[in-house]
Design a protein around this motif. Structure first.
Motif, mmCIF file in Angstrom:
data_model
loop_
_atom_site.group_PDB
_atom_site.id
_atom_site.type_symbol
_atom_site.label_atom_id
_atom_site.label_comp_id
_atom_site.label_asym_id
_atom_site.label_seq_id
_atom_site.Cartn_x
_atom_site.Cartn_y
_atom_site.Cartn_z
ATOM 1 N N ALA A 194 0.829 -1.209 0.000
ATOM 2 C CA ALA A 194 0.000 0.000 0.000
ATOM 3 C C ALA A 194 0.859 1.253 0.000
ATOM 4 N N ASN A 197 0.335 5.243 -0.579
ATOM 5 C CA ASN A 197 -0.563 5.983 0.301
ATOM 6 C C ASN A 197 0.131 6.762 1.411
ATOM 7 N N LEU A 414 -3.200 -5.434 -6.835
ATOM 8 C CA LEU A 414 -3.616 -4.097 -7.241
ATOM 9 C C LEU A 414 -2.715 -3.472 -8.290
ATOM 10 N N ASP A 419 -8.609 1.753 -11.734
ATOM 11 C CA ASP A 419 -9.589 2.135 -10.727
ATOM 12 C C ASP A 419 -10.840 1.286 -10.918
ATOM 13 N N VAL A 425 -10.282 -2.407 -3.900
ATOM 14 C CA VAL A 425 -9.134 -1.984 -3.093
ATOM 15 C C VAL A 425 -9.079 -2.789 -1.803
ATOM 16 N N TYR A 429 -6.130 -5.593 -0.436
ATOM 17 C CA TYR A 429 -5.394 -5.537 0.820
ATOM 18 C C TYR A 429 -5.852 -6.594 1.823
ATOM 19 N N TYR A 434 -6.706 -3.859 5.668
ATOM 20 C CA TYR A 434 -7.155 -2.510 5.336
ATOM 21 C C TYR A 434 -7.377 -1.690 6.600
ATOM 22 N N TRP A 453 -3.390 6.432 -5.624
ATOM 23 C CA TRP A 453 -3.147 5.021 -5.945
ATOM 24 C C TRP A 453 -3.893 4.132 -4.967
ATOM 25 N N HIS A 454 -4.976 3.489 -5.405
ATOM 26 C CA HIS A 454 -5.721 2.511 -4.598
ATOM 27 C C HIS A 454 -5.785 2.977 -3.145
ATOM 28 N N ASN A 455 -6.528 4.019 -2.965
ATOM 29 C CA ASN A 455 -6.457 4.824 -1.746
ATOM 30 C C ASN A 455 -6.941 4.081 -0.497
#
Length: 461
Positions: A194, A197, A414, A419, A425, A429, A434, A453-455
């Motif tokens: 991740a 982020n 991911l 999107d 997303v 994770y 997550y 990016w894949h928030n």
């Protein structure tokens, strides 16, 4: 934040305190600097800050925040969703930060945040050292690794992030922090999947592995033989040694010397076998495929770095990718996979891949960006030129996912998708991961500055 229109004087002030180069739409090379891998992404930032060092990253970040500009971070520019551009905002472009320092005695390498895998691999190759990297040379090291890092030699050496030893990062508030097993270990865990982020990676250090011998077999058949070849390949990889990697893919036969004329420009089925060892061992392993009489073939010892640039995806095409992970691959799944190949745009640069995981991938830690129990990934990559084909290609890729759903594990890598919404997303994770990522996000980026990016949304305090 918004895309507030900047005054020239404020841009000049940034330039005065900037070692690199600040590019605006009035510069003659703006379009070249702005352009990314996916031609469907037309976002036009007001500023592209081509950073020379971490101080430039901090200056660009502070400028963007003080002027209420949205921020994107660019390493290689391969994000199919266009996460490395932002319309009306500021791009922190780390590509000039591409120094590579190899410590051959310790078998480690430290690279700048803008280094590409081609630059990485060319620097380590003379020492007979390598680690898992992207499947093409133009991908950025930082983006791929911090998103997990799947690559050709992962079954032998694990994911790219499994080999990550330390990261230097500039956080949203302008702090320079180091994350590794000893310093900021929670952040280090979060950066294994991740990473986009939490800040801007300015330096990454990796473990390297001895790879004195490497070989490949690139084999090609007409598409109508694809189902039988897919069955052979599935069975071959079921108990394959960790040295073996690669994938099966449908593609348009390229105009290469090894491709017979009747396959050039036609839908074809190919298999790439990579092998961490010499050609004789590869031939022994791949014997069932060779017995299937490929119509075109290249079988050779090759430096690993040469393979990495041998299959580069061409830039400038329209792109749509997706991914479905499979918990099993029975005959019915193979049949559906192969049948859907006939919906591809041909000729085009599109590829339709069936990738085996397993091997060393299954042995690593439980990072947030990868389900290690998944044995197979189906990865349609639409690359085409004509906007009139947009709907057709996107429908094809989505239909692939629908076809595979009965055997899906429910998770997703991911780095392989654009999107596709918040649920995907979380699936990438994992729900528990997550929640932990959201807690860490609240510590390092509570205002969600890094959101392209894949928030992961920061947890409420």
């Amino acid at each position: 934040m918004t895309g507030n229109l900047l005054e020239p004087a404020s841009v000049d002030d940034l330039r005065a305190h900037f070692s690199g180069r600040v590019v605006t739409p009035s510069d003659g090379d703006y379009e070249d600097v702005r352009s990314i891998f996916n031609a469907m992404i037309v976002a036009r930032p007001q500023l592209i800050a081509r950073c020379a060092d971490a101080d430039d990253v901090k200056a660009a970040l502070a400028f963007a925040r003080s002027n209420r500009l949205d921020i994107a971070v660019r390493s290689g520019g391969h994000s199919v969703a266009g996460a490395c551009l932002v319309d009306g905002g500021l791009v922190i472009d780390t590509r000039p930060m591409n120094d590579v320092t190899v410590d051959s005695e310790r078998a480690t390498v430290t690279v700048g945040g803008g280094t590409s895998w081609g630059e990485f691999d060319r620097a380590t190759q003379p020492y007979g050292l390598a680690t898992t990297g992207g499947r093409v040379s133009t991908t950025g090291v930082a983006g791929l690794t911090l998103g997990g890092g799947s690559g050709w030699i992962e079954r032998k050496y694990g994911l790219a992030c499994d080999n990550l030893l330390s990261v230097d990062l500039v956080t949203a508030d302008g702090r320079e922090v180091t994350a590794n097993e000893r310093e900021n270990p929670d952040l280090f865990w979060a950066l294994h999947g991740a990473g986009g982020n939490f800040g801007v990676a300015t330096s990454l250090t990796f473990r390297l592995h001895r790879l004195p011998e490497f070989s490949i077999a690139l084999l090609l058949w007409p598409a109508d033989q694809g189902r039988s070849i897919a069955g052979i390949y599935r069975d071959l990889m079921h108990n394959a040694p960790e040295e073996a990697g690669g994938g099966l893919l449908y593609l348009t036969g390229p105009p290469e010397e090894f491709v017979p004329p009747h396959l050039v420009g036609q839908l074809s089925c190919g298999v790439l076998v990579t092998y961490c060892g010499a050609e004789p061992a590869l031939r022994e392993f791949a014997a069932p495929l060779l017995a299937a009489a490929p119509h075109g073939q290249v079988i050779t010892d090759i430096p690993y770095a040469d393979l990495q640039c041998m299959l580069d995806d061409p830039p400038g095409f329209r792109n749509y990718w997706t991914d479905e992970h499979l918990r099993e691959l029975p005959d019915e799944a193979l049949e559906r996979f192969c049948e859907r190949a006939y919906d591809m745009v041909v000729p085009s640069a599109s590829q339709y891949a069936l990738l085996p995981w397993g091997g060393a991938v299954t042995h690593g830690r439980d990072w947030p960006g990868f389900n290690r129990a998944t044995p197979w990934a189906v990865h349609p990559l639409g690359l085409w030129e004509d906007p009139a084909d947009d709907d057709r290609v996107i429908a094809w890729a989505r239909n692939v996912r629908a076809d595979m759903r009965p055997w899906s594990s429910g998770d997703v890598y991911l780095n392989f998708i654009g999107d596709e919404g918040a649920d995907r997303v979380v699936a990438g994770y994992g729900e528990d991961n997550y929640r932990e990522l959201a807690r860490i996000k609240a510590d390092f980026d509570p205002e969600n500055v890094f959101n392209r990016w894949h928030n992961v949304h920061p947890a409420a305090r």
